[in-house]
Enzyme design. Structure first.
Site, PDB file in Angstrom:
ATOM      1  N   ARG A 144      -5.046 -12.912  -4.599  1.00 52.51           N
ATOM      2  CA  ARG A 144      -4.408 -13.236  -3.318  1.00 52.51           C
ATOM      3  C   ARG A 144      -4.630 -14.703  -2.923  1.00 52.51           C
ATOM      4  NH1 ARG A 144      -6.685  -9.768   1.611  1.00 52.51           N
ATOM      5  NH2 ARG A 144      -8.662 -10.581   0.876  1.00 52.51           N
TER       6      ARG A 144
ATOM      7  N   ARG B 255     -17.743  -5.113  -0.161  1.00 53.33           N
ATOM      8  CA  ARG B 255     -16.854  -4.777   0.966  1.00 53.33           C
ATOM      9  C   ARG B 255     -16.344  -3.345   0.838  1.00 53.33           C
ATOM     10  NH1 ARG B 255     -13.044  -9.797   0.153  1.00 53.33           N
ATOM     11  NH2 ARG B 255     -11.607  -8.674   1.503  1.00 53.33           N
TER      12      ARG B 255
ATOM     13  N   ARG C 283     -14.358  -0.588  12.443  1.00 56.88           N
ATOM     14  CA  ARG C 283     -14.912  -0.405  11.107  1.00 56.88           C
ATOM     15  C   ARG C 283     -16.189   0.423  11.115  1.00 56.88           C
ATOM     16  NH1 ARG C 283     -12.511  -5.396   8.741  1.00 56.88           N
ATOM     17  NH2 ARG C 283     -13.035  -5.417   6.550  1.00 56.88           N
TER      18      ARG C 283
ATOM     19  N   LYS D  34      -3.348  -4.016   4.681  1.00 57.72           N
ATOM     20  CA  LYS D  34      -3.301  -3.983   6.155  1.00 57.72           C
ATOM     21  C   LYS D  34      -2.642  -5.260   6.702  1.00 57.72           C
ATOM     22  CE  LYS D  34      -7.815  -3.663   6.379  1.00 57.72           C
ATOM     23  NZ  LYS D  34      -8.229  -3.665   4.960  1.00 57.72           N
TER      24      LYS D  34
ATOM     25  N   ARG E 143      -7.590 -19.994  -1.005  1.00 53.56           N
ATOM     26  CA  ARG E 143      -8.117 -18.656  -1.321  1.00 53.56           C
ATOM     27  C   ARG E 143      -9.362 -18.417  -0.485  1.00 53.56           C
ATOM     28  NH1 ARG E 143      -5.771 -16.608  -6.427  1.00 53.56           N
ATOM     29  NH2 ARG E 143      -4.332 -18.245  -7.085  1.00 53.56           N
TER      30      ARG E 143
HETATM   31  P1  AP5 Z   1      -3.711  -7.636   2.150  1.00 52.14           P
HETATM   32  O1  AP5 Z   1      -2.570  -7.208   3.004  1.00 52.14           O
HETATM   33  O2  AP5 Z   1      -4.184  -9.040   2.283  1.00 52.14           O
HETATM   34  O3  AP5 Z   1      -4.903  -6.587   2.283  1.00 52.14           O
HETATM   35  P2  AP5 Z   1      -5.854  -6.248   3.500  1.00 52.14           P
HETATM   36  O4  AP5 Z   1      -5.941  -4.755   3.576  1.00 52.14           O
HETATM   37  O5  AP5 Z   1      -5.424  -6.966   4.744  1.00 52.14           O
HETATM   38  O6  AP5 Z   1      -7.196  -6.814   2.904  1.00 52.14           O
HETATM   39  P3  AP5 Z   1      -8.344  -7.729   3.474  1.00 52.14           P
HETATM   40  O7  AP5 Z   1      -9.119  -8.201   2.275  1.00 52.14           O
HETATM   41  O8  AP5 Z   1      -7.830  -8.775   4.395  1.00 52.14           O
HETATM   42  O9  AP5 Z   1      -9.177  -6.670   4.237  1.00 52.14           O
HETATM   43  P4  AP5 Z   1     -10.635  -6.706   4.547  1.00 52.14           P
HETATM   44  O10 AP5 Z   1     -10.680  -5.523   5.420  1.00 52.14           O
HETATM   45  O11 AP5 Z   1     -11.601  -6.732   3.447  1.00 52.14           O
HETATM   46  O12 AP5 Z   1     -10.831  -8.154   5.193  1.00 52.14           O
HETATM   47  P5  AP5 Z   1     -11.001  -8.644   6.665  1.00 52.14           P
HETATM   48  O13 AP5 Z   1     -10.372  -9.969   6.796  1.00 52.14           O
HETATM   49  O14 AP5 Z   1     -10.624  -7.587   7.647  1.00 52.14           O
HETATM   50  O15 AP5 Z   1      -3.298  -7.370   0.624  1.00 52.14           O
HETATM   51  C1  AP5 Z   1      -4.103  -7.831  -0.445  1.00 52.14           C
HETATM   52  C2  AP5 Z   1      -3.205  -8.391  -1.554  1.00 52.14           C
HETATM   53  O16 AP5 Z   1      -2.464  -7.329  -2.151  1.00 52.14           O
HETATM   54  C3  AP5 Z   1      -2.176  -9.399  -1.062  1.00 52.14           C
HETATM   55  O17 AP5 Z   1      -2.096 -10.439  -2.005  1.00 52.14           O
HETATM   56  C4  AP5 Z   1      -0.867  -8.628  -1.004  1.00 52.14           C
HETATM   57  O18 AP5 Z   1       0.259  -9.447  -1.327  1.00 52.14           O
HETATM   58  C5  AP5 Z   1      -1.065  -7.560  -2.062  1.00 52.14           C
HETATM   59  N1  AP5 Z   1      -0.463  -6.297  -1.682  1.00 52.14           N
HETATM   60  C6  AP5 Z   1      -0.491  -5.703  -0.457  1.00 52.14           C
HETATM   61  N2  AP5 Z   1       0.144  -4.521  -0.478  1.00 52.14           N
HETATM   62  C7  AP5 Z   1       0.562  -4.342  -1.743  1.00 52.14           C
HETATM   63  C8  AP5 Z   1       1.294  -3.305  -2.410  1.00 52.14           C
HETATM   64  N3  AP5 Z   1       1.698  -2.220  -1.760  1.00 52.14           N
HETATM   65  N4  AP5 Z   1       1.545  -3.460  -3.737  1.00 52.14           N
HETATM   66  C9  AP5 Z   1       1.143  -4.581  -4.406  1.00 52.14           C
HETATM   67  N5  AP5 Z   1       0.467  -5.593  -3.819  1.00 52.14           N
HETATM   68  C10 AP5 Z   1       0.183  -5.487  -2.518  1.00 52.14           C
HETATM   69  O19 AP5 Z   1     -12.600  -8.787   6.769  1.00 52.14           O
HETATM   70  C11 AP5 Z   1     -13.304  -9.795   6.068  1.00 52.14           C
HETATM   71  C12 AP5 Z   1     -14.767  -9.761   6.459  1.00 52.14           C
HETATM   72  O20 AP5 Z   1     -14.901 -10.038   7.868  1.00 52.14           O
HETATM   73  C13 AP5 Z   1     -15.483  -8.416   6.277  1.00 52.14           C
HETATM   74  O21 AP5 Z   1     -15.964  -8.252   4.955  1.00 52.14           O
HETATM   75  C14 AP5 Z   1     -16.603  -8.515   7.328  1.00 52.14           C
HETATM   76  O22 AP5 Z   1     -17.656  -9.312   6.866  1.00 52.14           O
HETATM   77  C15 AP5 Z   1     -15.919  -9.245   8.462  1.00 52.14           C
HETATM   78  N6  AP5 Z   1     -15.281  -8.317   9.429  1.00 52.14           N
HETATM   79  C16 AP5 Z   1     -13.944  -8.241   9.714  1.00 52.14           C
HETATM   80  N7  AP5 Z   1     -13.700  -7.294  10.637  1.00 52.14           N
HETATM   81  C17 AP5 Z   1     -14.912  -6.748  10.937  1.00 52.14           C
HETATM   82  C18 AP5 Z   1     -15.317  -5.697  11.790  1.00 52.14           C
HETATM   83  N8  AP5 Z   1     -14.412  -4.997  12.534  1.00 52.14           N
HETATM   84  N9  AP5 Z   1     -16.635  -5.381  11.849  1.00 52.14           N
HETATM   85  C19 AP5 Z   1     -17.542  -6.065  11.140  1.00 52.14           C
HETATM   86  N10 AP5 Z   1     -17.237  -7.065  10.278  1.00 52.14           N
HETATM   87  C20 AP5 Z   1     -15.923  -7.405  10.179  1.00 52.14           C
END
Ligand code: AP5
Length: 216
Positions: free
Chosen positions: A127, A172, A88, A13, A160
């Protein structure tokens, strides 16, 4: 245009949002990034969210919906929004509809990145980001062009995320299956969901998203 990027942790994402910003001048509203900034700044929200995030659980609906509302208010009405990691839960999806209506906006697309969860653990644990400008990299899939130097800003400092370890990633993912995936049928019923193979190479995923946005 207002779009939601949906998918489990590591689906890509954030990676795809960064490309949409570059290509279309849209604004990314990532609740994960907002919460991490709050944790770093030790605000009351950050102090409440820190331990929850480190466990891989979800922060309260009220907190994240307030963050989204504030961001939209601060944005100009003509800037497109990419919701990344929000909504979410069913309550957040309902709140988003209300917030968008308040701002005279409507959802155009919900883009679900379909992925194989086992492969995601490797993606997430590999990552890292530039500590200066935030550009994302991966140990295997996207290394800096010059080892140890950020392609975008030249910094030599990288970091990281504390929740990018295997145990937390599994929690997660379980949270995604239990609380986030169930919001998709509601968007399906509105006919605005497009499903894209998130296991394809990064450029191919971007191309597929562009085709959705172009209405092709
Ligand atoms: P990346 O693009 O970083 O993936 P992402 O989908 O953005 O993953 P996140 O881990 O950031 O999502 P998340 O939803 O767990 O975390 P968030 O910050 O929202 O890609 C990952 C890796 O893969 C990268 O290294 C990239 O280079 C590689 N890659 C990407 N695409 C690829 C491809 N096609 N092929 C190969 N490699 C690829 O949330 C974190 C925490 O915050 C949650 O756990 C929760 O506690 C809290 N939180 C956030 N939002 C909310 C909410 N709305 N409600 C409640 N709690 C929340």
């Amino acid at each position: 245009m207002n779009i939601i990027l949906l998918g489990p942790p590591g689906a890509g994402k954030g990676t795809q949002a960064a490309r949409l910003i570059e290509r279309h001048g849209m604004r990314q509203l990532s609740t994960g990034d907002m919460l991490r900034a709050a944790v770093a700044a030790q605000t009351p929200v950050g102090l409440e969210a820190k331990a929850v995030m480190e466990r891989g659980e979800l922060v309260s609906d009220a907190i994240v919906s307030a963050l989204i509302g504030d961001e939209l208010t601060a944005m100009g009405p003509d800037v497109g929004a990419i919701f990344d990691g929000y909504p979410r839960t069913a309550a957040q999806a309902e709140a988003l509809d209300a917030i968008l209506a308040q701002h005279g906006r409507a959802l155009d697309h919900v883009i679900e990145l379909e992925v194989d969860e086992d492969a995601l653990v490797e993606r997430i644990t590999g990552r890292f980001t530039c500590a200066t400008c935030g550009k994302g990299y991966h140990d295997t899939f996207e290394r800096p062009l010059a080892e140890g130097t950020c392609d975008r800003c030249g910094s030599h400092s990288f970091k990281r995320r504390p929740d990018d370890n295997e145990d937390t990633v599994r929690t997660r993912m379980a949270e995604y299956r239990a609380k986030t995936a169930p919001i998709l049928p509601g968007y399906d019923a509105r006919g605005i969901v497009s499903r894209i193979d998130g296991m394809a190479p990064i450029d191919a995923v971007t191309d597929a998203i562009e085709r959705v946005l172009a209405g092709a």
